[in-house]
Motif scaffolding. Structure first.
Motif, PDB file in Angstrom:
ATOM      1  N   VAL A  90      61.338  75.092  53.458  1.00  0.00           N
ATOM      2  CA  VAL A  90      62.739  75.422  53.736  1.00  0.00           C
ATOM      3  C   VAL A  90      62.949  75.549  55.240  1.00  0.00           C
ATOM      4  N   GLU A  93      63.718  72.481  57.215  1.00  0.00           N
ATOM      5  CA  GLU A  93      65.081  71.952  57.138  1.00  0.00           C
ATOM      6  C   GLU A  93      66.113  72.892  57.748  1.00  0.00           C
ATOM      7  N   LEU A  94      65.918  74.206  57.537  1.00  0.00           N
ATOM      8  CA  LEU A  94      66.925  75.173  57.988  1.00  0.00           C
ATOM      9  C   LEU A  94      66.567  75.860  59.301  1.00  0.00           C
ATOM     10  N   HIS A 205      66.868  77.390  48.155  1.00  0.00           N
ATOM     11  CA  HIS A 205      67.600  76.324  48.842  1.00  0.00           C
ATOM     12  C   HIS A 205      68.067  75.347  47.767  1.00  0.00           C
ATOM     13  N   LYS A 207      69.387  72.523  47.565  1.00  0.00           N
ATOM     14  CA  LYS A 207      69.073  71.096  47.644  1.00  0.00           C
ATOM     15  C   LYS A 207      67.709  70.777  47.035  1.00  0.00           C
ATOM     16  N   ASP A 223      72.416  80.693  46.867  1.00  0.00           N
ATOM     17  CA  ASP A 223      71.974  79.711  47.856  1.00  0.00           C
ATOM     18  C   ASP A 223      71.384  80.440  49.062  1.00  0.00           C
ATOM     19  N   LEU A 224      70.160  80.080  49.419  1.00  0.00           N
ATOM     20  CA  LEU A 224      69.490  80.721  50.547  1.00  0.00           C
ATOM     21  C   LEU A 224      70.272  80.528  51.843  1.00  0.00           C
ATOM     22  N   SER A 225      70.914  79.385  51.987  1.00  0.00           N
ATOM     23  CA  SER A 225      71.686  79.131  53.207  1.00  0.00           C
ATOM     24  C   SER A 225      72.841  80.121  53.337  1.00  0.00           C
TER      25      SER A 225
END
Length: 232
Positions: A90, A93-94, A205, A207, A223-225
């Motif tokens: 993760v 990407e983040l 995440h 996705k 959602d983690l975001s």
């Protein structure tokens, strides 16, 4: 003269006999009084013993009633279980994650918190520093061996199983937060938590979250975001 002496001796004998009889009567009376006093004392002691026993029974009964009227307050526990290997991907990407803020956000308002972080054991110096950081902010770190699966690839052995074990070991009334675990293999764990009536949340995440896990978690999937945007 001899006759007078005999009369006197006879009177003395009579008086002596009467005196002996009186002494015997006095002894009998004294014995009766002593026996009576002993009986009274024994009866009095029995009464005292009875009253003491009643007082003890009343005291025990009062304690039991007090105990039965006290309702123990159960302090529920929030279990934050972080799949460190999933979070590694993760982060790619983040970006770098602030685990202290993530922990604070996810466990806010909890009475009691137990935080665990599951990692593959690389043995690197950088990982040792990372573990020290996690310990400092309240995480217990569990390390698992890495297995060579060929082609220069490695797989962590046992971490998913341990996360599942720790999750379903939670007591009714506790809360379980599975963080980073977007792996579809976790959906049986989620179903088990629902069967036990344990409150749970899956933070992943979206996705990279498997369809089966999304369906099992339902509205309990976050959602983690979104969490990261709240901590930014």
């Amino acid at each position: 003269m001899g006759e007078l002496t005999n009369q006197l001796e006879h009177q003395v004998l009579i008086q002596k006999t009467q005196l002996n009889l009186q002494v015997r009567e006095i002894h009998k009376i004294q014995q009766l009084n002593h026996s009576h006093r002993s009986t009274i004392a024994a009866q009095a002691q029995e009464i005292v013993d009875y009253q003491t026993t009643i007082a003890q029974l009343n005291s025990l009964r009062a304690k039991e009633e007090t105990k039965s009227n006290v309702i123990p307050i159960k302090q529920s526990t929030t279990h934050l279980l972080v799949d460190g290997n999933a979070m590694y991907f993760v982060e790619k990407e983040l970006g770098k994650l602030d685990y202290q803020l993530i922990r604070k956000t996810l466990t806010q308002g909890a009475n009691k918190v137990k935080c665990k972080f599951y990692l593959a054991d690389t043995g690197s110096q950088s990982q040792k520093h990372f573990i020290a950081y996690l310990n400092q902010i309240g995480f217990e770190v569990l390390l698992f061996p890495m297995v060579d699966i060929g082609g220069g690839k490695y797989k962590t052995k046992g971490d998913d199983v341990q996360i599942a074990i720790d999750a379903v070991a939670a007591a009714p009334g506790d809360r379980v937060i599975l963080c980073g675990g977007g792996d579809a293999d976790f959906f049986p764990v989620v179903n088990r938590l629902k069967d036990k009536g344990i409150d749970f949340t899956v933070v992943a995440h979206l996705k990279t979250t498997g369809k089966a896990l999304k369906q099992a978690a339902g509205s309990n999937l976050i959602d983690l975001s979104h969490i990261l945007s709240c901590t930014a």
